[in-house]
Design a protein around this motif. Structure first.
Motif, PDB file in Angstrom:
ATOM      1  N   ASN A  59     -11.642-132.246   8.847  1.00 13.62           N
ATOM      2  CA  ASN A  59     -10.240-131.896   9.117  1.00 13.62           C
ATOM      3  C   ASN A  59      -9.884-132.327  10.536  1.00 13.62           C
ATOM      4  OD1 ASN A  59     -10.762-129.640  10.991  1.00 13.62           O
ATOM      5  ND2 ASN A  59     -11.530-128.581   9.175  1.00 13.62           N
ATOM      6  N   GLY A  60      -8.602-132.270  10.833  1.00  9.06           N
ATOM      7  CA  GLY A  60      -8.126-132.744  12.134  1.00  9.06           C
ATOM      8  C   GLY A  60      -8.550-131.830  13.271  1.00  9.06           C
ATOM      9  N   PHE A  86       1.381-127.230  17.128  1.00 12.22           N
ATOM     10  CA  PHE A  86       0.682-126.380  16.173  1.00 12.22           C
ATOM     11  C   PHE A  86      -0.482-125.676  16.888  1.00 12.22           C
ATOM     12  CE2 PHE A  86      -2.417-126.163  12.502  1.00 12.22           C
ATOM     13  CZ  PHE A  86      -1.769-125.130  11.856  1.00 12.22           C
ATOM     14  N   SER A  88      -3.495-125.443  16.505  1.00 11.19           N
ATOM     15  CA  SER A  88      -4.723-126.222  16.653  1.00 11.19           C
ATOM     16  C   SER A  88      -4.910-126.823  18.050  1.00 11.19           C
ATOM     17  CB  SER A  88      -4.716-127.338  15.606  1.00 11.19           C
ATOM     18  OG  SER A  88      -5.774-128.229  15.787  1.00 11.19           O
ATOM     19  N   VAL A 131       0.885-134.344  22.820  1.00  8.72           N
ATOM     20  CA  VAL A 131       1.062-134.336  21.368  1.00  8.72           C
ATOM     21  C   VAL A 131       2.207-135.278  20.997  1.00  8.72           C
ATOM     22  CG1 VAL A 131       1.500-132.853  19.365  1.00  8.72           C
ATOM     23  CG2 VAL A 131       0.400-131.878  21.404  1.00  8.72           C
ATOM     24  N   ALA A 159      -1.813-135.978  15.413  1.00  7.29           N
ATOM     25  CA  ALA A 159      -1.821-135.428  14.048  1.00  7.29           C
ATOM     26  C   ALA A 159      -0.563-135.792  13.254  1.00  7.29           C
ATOM     27  CB  ALA A 159      -1.976-133.904  14.093  1.00  7.29           C
ATOM     28  N   HIS A 160       0.576-135.907  13.949  1.00  8.00           N
ATOM     29  CA  HIS A 160       1.838-136.172  13.258  1.00  8.00           C
ATOM     30  C   HIS A 160       2.169-137.658  13.181  1.00  8.00           C
ATOM     31  CE1 HIS A 160       3.565-131.941  14.464  1.00  8.00           C
ATOM     32  NE2 HIS A 160       2.506-131.870  13.691  1.00  8.00           N
ATOM     33  N   SER A 181      -4.666-135.970  11.880  1.00  7.47           N
ATOM     34  CA  SER A 181      -4.918-135.002  10.814  1.00  7.47           C
ATOM     35  C   SER A 181      -4.530-135.634   9.489  1.00  7.47           C
ATOM     36  CB  SER A 181      -4.092-133.747  11.019  1.00  7.47           C
ATOM     37  OG  SER A 181      -4.068-132.996   9.809  1.00  7.47           O
ATOM     38  N   LYS A 186       0.450-133.655   5.638  1.00  8.46           N
ATOM     39  CA  LYS A 186       0.787-134.777   6.509  1.00  8.46           C
ATOM     40  C   LYS A 186       1.224-136.005   5.693  1.00  8.46           C
ATOM     41  CE  LYS A 186      -0.638-132.633  10.361  1.00  8.46           C
ATOM     42  NZ  LYS A 186      -0.862-131.183  10.241  1.00  8.46           N
TER      43      LYS A 186
HETATM   44  C1  LIG Z   1      -2.042-130.467  11.374  1.00  5.73           C
HETATM   45  C2  LIG Z   1      -2.211-130.434  12.840  1.00  5.73           C
HETATM   46  C3  LIG Z   1      -3.466-130.286  13.465  1.00  5.73           C
HETATM   47  C4  LIG Z   1      -4.710-129.897  12.749  1.00  5.73           C
HETATM   48  O1  LIG Z   1      -5.084-130.680  11.710  1.00  5.73           O
HETATM   49  P1  LIG Z   1      -5.853-130.096  10.441  1.00  5.73           P
HETATM   50  O2  LIG Z   1      -6.205-131.355   9.701  1.00  5.73           O
HETATM   51  O3  LIG Z   1      -4.923-129.206   9.689  1.00  5.73           O
HETATM   52  O4  LIG Z   1      -7.060-129.384  10.916  1.00  5.73           O
HETATM   53  C5  LIG Z   1      -3.526-130.413  14.847  1.00  5.73           C
HETATM   54  N1  LIG Z   1      -2.423-130.620  15.592  1.00  5.73           N
HETATM   55  C6  LIG Z   1      -1.205-130.719  15.035  1.00  5.73           C
HETATM   56  C7  LIG Z   1      -0.028-130.974  15.926  1.00  5.73           C
HETATM   57  C8  LIG Z   1      -1.053-130.598  13.648  1.00  5.73           C
HETATM   58  O5  LIG Z   1       0.177-130.642  13.108  1.00  5.73           O
END
Ligand SMILES: *Cc1c(COP(=O)(O)O)cnc(C)c1O
Length: 373
Positions: A59-60, A86, A88, A131, A159-160, A181, A186
């Motif tokens: 996972n991300g 997010f 994360s 980000v 991730a985005h 991610s 996504k």
């Molecule tokens: C989705 C997301 C993550 C985490 O990714 P996962 O694959 O869900 O673990 C990290 N940062 C951002 C900004 C995200 O939108």
């Protein structure tokens, strides 16, 4: 009851297509640990993102924690990042024994305000973790020159931004490393999944070890690694989804254009600026509502949509710096733009097969909030 519309809907390959893709796993019985699907997806993604090194993860989030670990940033070091993201992003910094230092964002696209970064640098600062929020690309040139001036590492939470390019270069290629991610929500997904892209081959190799217990062979374990590997079923989903990615993005583009044509120019309705030289992936459609000029606040719009069974999201609210788990540690007021935006923004439902009638219905409900005051 009106049809339920969620903020996102996972893209799926045809059932037969996925079954065909995983068929050979029943013969090989090789279903994880760098199998054939994993290697093929890695190859395809390298080509698609035009990146020299990619390491796939389960996972991300673990991709982000692993790359922070692999860089061996000093414990207690400060990482300049934004709270408009997010969970994360911030959790990965804290869980790695580092301290997030929150930088404000820009109103134009909600990415880190590069003009404020240098004012936050101390002798403990070791990295910048910006980000590409909503797929909006950060000012990568300014951030790079700040990092070089102060010898800081740069890790992008990308991730985005899968598929986004700036001057023809994919977002896999900026900073020291970029995390993607591939979560089901996504633009491109492997059910759960993620990746780190980087130029440094040594870093990529190390990531390959630490995502698999630090093991380098039957009798050699040079690193204290964990387990964050992508399995073959995830990789197969990625191979299928990559085939349809351009359709996914063009479907999202059509919905986005409809939203823009219906909502832009509306009093008190703020949309993101489209920056030059960027090919977008249409990952999200954020709208901010200025209550004085729009005549209704974000929560009123959210509730009105919910009454019609439409799930928009207050994304990102609250700021990560305001989470209960960080009570007393950070001051959300220190990033006033991010705080203000978090109270005004809503992301609207967006996926390739959201119909134009549904997009119109969503816009009608939003615009009706205006007159309801
Ligand atoms: C989705 C997301 C993550 C985490 O990714 P996962 O694959 O869900 O673990 C990290 N940062 C951002 C900004 C995200 O939108």
């Amino acid at each position: 009851m009106e049809k339920k519309i969620l903020v996102t809907r996972s893209s799926m390959p045809g059932f037969e297509e996925y079954c065909e893709e995983i068929r050979e796993l029943w013969d090989s019985r090789w279903i994880t640990n760098n199998g054939a699907k994993h290697r093929l997806l890695e190859q395809r993604l390298k080509e698609y993102l035009n990146t020299p090194n990619i390491t796939l993860f389960t996972n991300g989030h673990l991709a982000l924690e692993n790359v922070i670990e692999a860089m061996e940033l000093p414990k207690g070091g400060e990482v300049i990042t934004t709270p408009f993201t997010f969970a994360s992003t911030t959790h990965a910094i804290v869980r790695s024994g580092l301290t997030p230092v929150f930088c404000d964002i820009k109103r134009s696209d909600y990415t880190i305000d590069e003009n404020l970064i240098e004012g936050l640098i101390t002798d403990k600062t070791c990295a910048i973790l910006p980000v590409h929020v909503y797929g909006n690309i950060c000012n990568v040139e300014a951030i790079q020159s700040i990092a070089e001036r102060h010898s800081l590492r740069v890790i992008y939470d990308a991730a985005h931004s899968f598929g986004v390019t700036y001057r023809g270069v994919s977002t896999a290629n900026f900073g020291d490393a970029s995390m993607f991610s591939f979560h089901a929500t996504k633009v491109f997904h492997t059910i759960e999944g993620g990746a780190v892209c980087c130029r440094d081959e040594k870093l990529a190799k190390k990531l390959g070890y630490i995502k698999n217990f630090g093991i380098d062979g039957p009798e050699s374990t040079p690193y204290i690694g964990g387990n964050a590997k992508m399995n073959e079923f995830q990789a197969a989903m990625g191979i299928c989804n990559l085939r349809r990615l351009s359709d996914e993005i063009s479907g999202r583009k059509a919905v986005t254009e409809r939203y823009i044509s219906r909502l832009s120019g509306g009093n008190g309705i703020i949309l993101c600026h489209d920056p030059p030289f960027v090919n977008k992936n249409y990952a999200y459609f954020p709208v901010a509502f200025e209550p004085e000029s729009f005549g209704a606040d974000r929560n009123r719009v959210f509730d009105a949509l919910a009454e019609h069974n439409i799930g928009a999201r207050k994304y990102f609210y609250p700021l990560t710096s305001a989470f209960e788990c960080y009570t007393g540690q950070f001051a959300p007021e220190s990033t006033p733009v991010a705080l203000d935006v978090s109270r005004k923004v809503l992301t609207l439902p967006l996926y390739a097969d959201l119909g134009m009638e549904d997009a119109d219905r969503i816009c009608d409900i939003i615009l009706s909030c205006k007159s309801s005051i």
